[in-house]
Design an enzyme around this catalytic site. Structure first.
Site, PDB file in Angstrom:
ATOM      1  N   CYS A  78       1.015  -1.214   0.032  1.00 33.62           N
ATOM      2  CA  CYS A  78       0.143  -0.040  -0.028  1.00 33.62           C
ATOM      3  C   CYS A  78       0.864   1.344  -0.184  1.00 33.62           C
ATOM      4  O   CYS A  78       1.880   1.144   0.758  1.00 33.62           O
ATOM      5  CB  CYS A  78      -0.850   0.182   1.167  1.00 33.62           C
ATOM      6  SG  CYS A  78      -2.232  -1.349   1.385  1.00 33.62           S
ATOM      7  N   ARG A 115       3.858  -0.263  -4.674  1.00 36.09           N
ATOM      8  CA  ARG A 115       3.615  -0.733  -3.504  1.00 36.09           C
ATOM      9  C   ARG A 115       2.267  -1.428  -3.324  1.00 36.09           C
ATOM     10  O   ARG A 115       2.140  -1.957  -2.186  1.00 36.09           O
ATOM     11  CB  ARG A 115       3.666   0.445  -2.457  1.00 36.09           C
ATOM     12  CG  ARG A 115       4.930   1.076  -2.284  1.00 36.09           C
ATOM     13  CD  ARG A 115       4.887   2.432  -1.264  1.00 36.09           C
ATOM     14  NE  ARG A 115       4.872   2.017  -0.034  1.00 36.09           N
ATOM     15  CZ  ARG A 115       5.645   1.675   0.851  1.00 36.09           C
ATOM     16  NH1 ARG A 115       6.800   1.875   0.563  1.00 36.09           N
ATOM     17  NH2 ARG A 115       5.519   1.175   1.922  1.00 36.09           N
ATOM     18  N   TRP A 152      -2.443  -2.931  -1.791  1.00 33.47           N
ATOM     19  CA  TRP A 152      -2.166  -4.355  -1.808  1.00 33.47           C
ATOM     20  C   TRP A 152      -3.168  -5.060  -0.396  1.00 33.47           C
ATOM     21  O   TRP A 152      -3.045  -4.615   0.355  1.00 33.47           O
ATOM     22  CB  TRP A 152      -0.893  -4.640  -1.290  1.00 33.47           C
ATOM     23  CG  TRP A 152      -0.502  -5.839  -1.626  1.00 33.47           C
ATOM     24  CD1 TRP A 152      -0.237  -6.653  -2.662  1.00 33.47           C
ATOM     25  CD2 TRP A 152      -0.097  -6.852  -0.638  1.00 33.47           C
ATOM     26  NE1 TRP A 152       0.118  -7.912  -2.320  1.00 33.47           N
ATOM     27  CE2 TRP A 152       0.094  -8.091  -0.854  1.00 33.47           C
ATOM     28  CE3 TRP A 152      -0.248  -6.773   0.913  1.00 33.47           C
ATOM     29  CZ2 TRP A 152       0.276  -9.107  -0.011  1.00 33.47           C
ATOM     30  CZ3 TRP A 152      -0.198  -7.879   1.926  1.00 33.47           C
ATOM     31  CH2 TRP A 152       0.063  -9.025   1.174  1.00 33.47           C
ATOM     32  N   ASN A 179      -2.102   2.623   5.059  1.00 38.12           N
ATOM     33  CA  ASN A 179      -0.971   1.481   4.916  1.00 38.12           C
ATOM     34  C   ASN A 179      -0.785   0.749   6.303  1.00 38.12           C
ATOM     35  O   ASN A 179      -0.307   1.531   7.217  1.00 38.12           O
ATOM     36  CB  ASN A 179       0.203   2.079   4.337  1.00 38.12           C
ATOM     37  CG  ASN A 179       1.306   1.241   4.292  1.00 38.12           C
ATOM     38  OD1 ASN A 179       0.888  -0.130   3.880  1.00 38.12           O
ATOM     39  ND2 ASN A 179       2.607   1.521   4.247  1.00 38.12           N
ATOM     40  N   GLY A 180      -0.773  -0.416   6.374  1.00 41.21           N
ATOM     41  CA  GLY A 180      -0.614  -1.339   7.397  1.00 41.21           C
ATOM     42  C   GLY A 180      -1.753  -2.143   7.870  1.00 41.21           C
ATOM     43  O   GLY A 180      -2.588  -2.539   6.889  1.00 41.21           O
ATOM     44  N   GLU A 200      17.654 -18.380  -5.667  1.00 40.40           N
ATOM     45  CA  GLU A 200      17.229 -17.062  -6.146  1.00 40.40           C
ATOM     46  C   GLU A 200      16.572 -16.972  -7.760  1.00 40.40           C
ATOM     47  O   GLU A 200      15.672 -16.264  -7.813  1.00 40.40           O
ATOM     48  CB  GLU A 200      18.325 -16.005  -6.180  1.00 40.40           C
ATOM     49  CG  GLU A 200      18.065 -14.572  -6.463  1.00 40.40           C
ATOM     50  CD  GLU A 200      17.090 -13.901  -6.016  1.00 40.40           C
ATOM     51  OE1 GLU A 200      16.470 -14.296  -4.816  1.00 40.40           O
ATOM     52  OE2 GLU A 200      16.816 -12.618  -6.636  1.00 40.40           O
ATOM     53  N   LYS A 251      12.652 -15.769  -8.498  1.00 34.60           N
ATOM     54  CA  LYS A 251      12.593 -14.705  -9.440  1.00 34.60           C
ATOM     55  C   LYS A 251      11.704 -15.222 -10.747  1.00 34.60           C
ATOM     56  O   LYS A 251      10.736 -14.681 -11.130  1.00 34.60           O
ATOM     57  CB  LYS A 251      13.922 -14.260 -10.327  1.00 34.60           C
ATOM     58  CG  LYS A 251      14.039 -12.979 -10.487  1.00 34.60           C
ATOM     59  CD  LYS A 251      14.703 -12.069  -9.516  1.00 34.60           C
ATOM     60  CE  LYS A 251      13.869 -12.136  -8.103  1.00 34.60           C
ATOM     61  NZ  LYS A 251      14.599 -11.305  -7.007  1.00 34.60           N
ATOM     62  N   GLU A 289       8.179 -15.647  -9.254  1.00 34.71           N
ATOM     63  CA  GLU A 289       7.261 -14.479  -9.045  1.00 34.71           C
ATOM     64  C   GLU A 289       7.053 -13.670 -10.307  1.00 34.71           C
ATOM     65  O   GLU A 289       5.709 -13.112 -10.471  1.00 34.71           O
ATOM     66  CB  GLU A 289       8.001 -13.803  -8.156  1.00 34.71           C
ATOM     67  CG  GLU A 289       9.049 -13.139  -8.408  1.00 34.71           C
ATOM     68  CD  GLU A 289       9.598 -11.764  -7.343  1.00 34.71           C
ATOM     69  OE1 GLU A 289      10.824 -11.987  -7.110  1.00 34.71           O
ATOM     70  OE2 GLU A 289       8.654 -11.180  -6.910  1.00 34.71           O
ATOM     71  N   HIS A 292      17.018 -37.318  -3.893  1.00 38.26           N
ATOM     72  CA  HIS A 292      16.230 -37.225  -2.716  1.00 38.26           C
ATOM     73  C   HIS A 292      14.793 -36.965  -2.559  1.00 38.26           C
ATOM     74  O   HIS A 292      14.128 -36.946  -1.463  1.00 38.26           O
ATOM     75  CB  HIS A 292      17.119 -36.823  -1.360  1.00 38.26           C
ATOM     76  CG  HIS A 292      18.478 -37.053  -1.121  1.00 38.26           C
ATOM     77  ND1 HIS A 292      18.541 -38.382  -0.719  1.00 38.26           N
ATOM     78  CD2 HIS A 292      19.636 -36.695  -1.282  1.00 38.26           C
ATOM     79  CE1 HIS A 292      20.014 -38.704  -0.857  1.00 38.26           C
ATOM     80  NE2 HIS A 292      20.634 -37.569  -0.892  1.00 38.26           N
ATOM     81  N   LYS A 301       5.900  -4.371  -3.576  1.00 38.05           N
ATOM     82  CA  LYS A 301       7.138  -4.147  -2.901  1.00 38.05           C
ATOM     83  C   LYS A 301       6.974  -3.788  -1.523  1.00 38.05           C
ATOM     84  O   LYS A 301       5.911  -3.081  -1.121  1.00 38.05           O
ATOM     85  CB  LYS A 301       7.876  -3.121  -3.798  1.00 38.05           C
ATOM     86  CG  LYS A 301       9.586  -3.164  -3.800  1.00 38.05           C
ATOM     87  CD  LYS A 301      10.156  -2.841  -4.864  1.00 38.05           C
ATOM     88  CE  LYS A 301      11.643  -3.131  -4.744  1.00 38.05           C
ATOM     89  NZ  LYS A 301      12.040  -4.194  -5.195  1.00 38.05           N
TER      90      LYS A 301
HETATM   91  C1  F6R Z   1      11.728 -11.144  -4.726  1.00 37.57           C
HETATM   92  C2  F6R Z   1      11.577 -10.181  -3.733  1.00 37.57           C
HETATM   93  C3  F6R Z   1      11.467 -10.188  -2.338  1.00 37.57           C
HETATM   94  C4  F6R Z   1      12.165  -9.226  -1.493  1.00 37.57           C
HETATM   95  C5  F6R Z   1      11.421  -9.684   0.167  1.00 37.57           C
HETATM   96  C6  F6R Z   1      12.297  -8.713   1.053  1.00 37.57           C
HETATM   97  O1  F6R Z   1      12.252 -10.881  -5.930  1.00 37.57           O
HETATM   98  O2  F6R Z   1      11.827  -8.816  -4.341  1.00 37.57           O
HETATM   99  O3  F6R Z   1      11.441 -11.582  -2.007  1.00 37.57           O
HETATM  100  O4  F6R Z   1      13.317  -9.559  -1.537  1.00 37.57           O
HETATM  101  O5  F6R Z   1      10.237  -9.217   0.059  1.00 37.57           O
HETATM  102  O6  F6R Z   1      12.291  -7.235   0.831  1.00 37.57           O
HETATM  103  P1  F6R Z   1      13.238  -6.373   1.439  1.00 37.57           P
HETATM  104  O7  F6R Z   1      14.343  -6.720   1.030  1.00 37.57           O
HETATM  105  O8  F6R Z   1      12.646  -4.916   0.996  1.00 37.57           O
HETATM  106  O9  F6R Z   1      13.274  -6.616   2.851  1.00 37.57           O
END
Ligand code: F6R
Length: 593
Positions: A2, A27, A72, A96-97, A464, A468, A471, A487, A588
């Site tokens: 948000c 966000r 969000w 937001n929260g 990783e 990526k 998502e 396994h 994010k």
């Molecule tokens: C994946 C991604 C998330 C963030 C996670 C932590 O591509 O971006 O997994 O890495 O939400 O976010 P931060 O680093 O902002 O604490």
């Protein structure tokens, strides 16, 4: 998670809020909404989906004060009805929260004869303000927020008040100071080029913003003085330039992010940091998602170069464990945003248990910097794509710096170790420029599942790469240690699957080759990412595709070997018709727990 924004000033508030909301959209993009004060009445427009859906509805609306929100969804599905602002009796609120005690508050308010329009937790807030209002908005807000449990950054307007009130508690709220105009927002880039200075609100702060002034109070309504600093965020960081998506733009920015982080680390007060690390006998590294994957790599570095015990744990798990920590434990909290709720809570707990806490973050004014004893900067620049790319590489440089200093404290040499990173910007550039993966991505697009494998440091890179791809392209799959294949996961391999083997450590190539053969023997196709020239030939005879990456320092290879994986995720997402910048269900800065 948000984005909130507010405006008070001489220009048209609607345009400023709309511009800010577009900048904040990373966000949350489930819905967007705006409330604009026009004389005595307040105009509201709320739409499910993206910010651009507001455009038609707000066309021609003018005012001096406004609040806006990009959502969000946590409580209640994405819809016009659940979109913010929520309003009751002339009080308008964006939030937001999460209000943890909303159910009991709602029951109390319903029993008093009030009715609710949405399914959100947030709607209790305008009801509470309305309940406590006796002609003074500031007092009503102060009384209302005393009833709230949870995290909240709020912007509030009222029909009889010429201004906006902002509240901050465990969710980010930043005041922006422009020329004859003031802002509140969740993140400084949202007001890049509109506000010359910013001031970060602290938990419990209540700010009153009018056209002419800003006053900040604590929860007892005593005036506070808060430091104002220059707003370094720039509009340029938000421009896509020639790139179709932020994800691609940000991958291309990796060499600069890595170089800028090397430079910033070298400006850290070495003496102070060395003194702080003296006597550390155990290291806990924690973070979420991509940040956690950098912790996995740094854990191996601590063990190898500092000869100390190290643990890497996701913050969402570590905070609920009875992990033995004391004043000799160093807890390293890694977070791009510096606002991730689980990581903040892990850092708070570490402090409570007496541990020393270092934050590694890309946002110098974020909450984590106020919890930690020491902050090591990451200078990746604003990361707009929800999927972290450049921040992963830059975080690894900051962690490498920390490990170099910690190794020195433990009798090795800082200089020799850290300068091994000097070649990384050029190597990143060379790797990115050499990527030619579109044919491979067409094949991965058709796969029923995509599995990433690696050993040692490459295992974290495989995890990783898998995160990526999942998502941004919604392709199912997994990232795991090559040795674990037989396994369990081997059961999933058939000719419809694709696997990606990461091989940057020549000592482990032979072992990885046998894992690849186990996959191809079951009909699975494999692409290998390899920096060992002598193995390329062997791999070409077994694999469907070979990605040759430049040879680099073994320890730092996760900064290079991740680059083709990031690009694959990006390209497959585009081929699958997904928006790589705004993955489904994600956003994010995960400020909720
Ligand atoms: C994946 C991604 C998330 C963030 C996670 C932590 O591509 O971006 O997994 O890495 O939400 O976010 P931060 O680093 O902002 O604490």
């Amino acid at each position: 998670m948000c984005g909130i924004i507010a405006y008070a000033g001489k220009n048209n508030a609607t345009d400023c809020i709309y511009e800010g909301l577009k900048n904040l959209e990373y966000r949350g993009y489930d819905s967007a909404g705006i409330a604009v004060k026009r004389g005595d009445d307040i105009f509201v427009c709320k739409r499910e989906g993206r910010v651009k859906n507001l455009e038609e509805g707000i066309n021609g609306v003018r005012g001096r004060f406004a609040i806006g929100h990009t959502r969000w969804a946590t409580h209640g599905k994405p819809s016009d009805r659940n979109a913010h602002p929520h309003f009751v009796g002339g009080f308008y609120v964006v939030h937001n929260g999460i209000i943890e005690n909303y159910a009991e508050l709602k029951a109390e308010l319903l029993a008093e004869g009030r009715s609710f329009f949405s399914e959100t937790d947030s709607e209790v807030i305008p009801h509470l303000i309305n309940k406590y209002y006796e002609g003074d908005l500031l007092c009503a807000v102060a009384l209302a927020v005393r009833r709230l449990k949870g995290s909240y950054a709020l912007c509030i307007m009222h029909e009889n008040f010429s201004g906006v009130i902002a509240v901050c508690n465990k969710s980010p709220a930043i005041l922006g100071y422009g020329k004859g105009e003031y802002f509140v927002c969740s993140d400084a880039p949202a007001i890049a080029d509109m506000a010359e200075e910013i001031c970060v609100l602290c938990d419990g702060d209540i700010a009153v913003i009018t056209e002419k002034s800003v006053k900040i109070y604590n929860d007892r309504l005593e005036l506070q003085v808060r430091e104002r600093v220059a707003n370094f965020a720039s509009k340029a960081s938000l421009d896509l330039g020639d790139c179709p998506h932020y994800m691609l733009k940000e991958i291309k920015e990796i060499p600069t992010a890595v170089q800028n982080t090397i430079t910033a680390c070298e400006a850290v007060d070495l003496q102070k940091l060395s003194a702080f690390l003296q006597g550390v006998d155990k290291v806990v590294l924690t973070g979420c998602g991509t940040a956690f994957h950098t912790c996995l790599i740094a854990k191996d570095w601590v063990e190898e170069f500092c000869s100390l015990c190290a643990v890497a744990e996701t913050a969402g798990e570590w905070r609920y464990k009875k992990s033995p920590v004391n004043e000799k434990t160093l807890v390293v909290a890694v977070s791009q945003s510096g606002e991730t709720a689980d990581t903040l809570e892990a850092a708070r707990l570490a402090k409570k248990y007496g541990a020393r806490v270092i934050a590694i973050t890309n946002v110098g004014y974020s909450a984590i910097t106020r919890i930690a004893d020491f902050t090591i900067p990451v200078v990746a620049g604003a990361e707009i794509c929800v999927a972290a790319t450049k921040s992963y590489c830059a975080q690894l440089i900051s962690l490498w710096f920390l490990i170099a200093v910690l190794a020195k404290v433990n009798a090795s040499t800082y200089e020799q170790l850290f300068k091994r990173a000097y070649t990384m910007p050029q190597l990143c550039e060379k790797t990115i420029n050499g990527l030619s993966l579109d044919a491979l991505c067409e094949k991965i697009k058709e796969a029923s599942g995509v599995y990433f494998i690696g050993r040692g440091l490459d295992c974290a890179v495989a995890k990783e790469g898998s995160l990526k791809l999942k998502e941004v392209s919604l392709k199912p799959g997994e990232g795991y240690a090559s040795g674990e294949l037989k396994h369990g996961t081997l059961a999933l391999i058939d000719k419809s699957t694709y696997s990606v083997a990461v091989m940057s450590d020549e000592n482990l190539c032979e072992k990885n080759l046998s894992a690849i053969k186990q996959i191809t023997a079951r009909g699975g196709k494999v692409a290998a990412v390899c920096s060992c020239k002598e193995y390329i030939k062997k791999l070409l005879s077994v694999c469907d595709f070979v990605i040759s990456i430049p040879k680099c320092d073994r320890a730092l290879s996760p900064i290079i070997s991740v680059l083709p994986l990031q690009y694959i995720a990006y390209k497959v997402a585009v081929l699958c018709g997904c928006d790589p910048d705004k993955p489904r269900n994600l956003a994010k800065s995960v400020t909720v727990e």
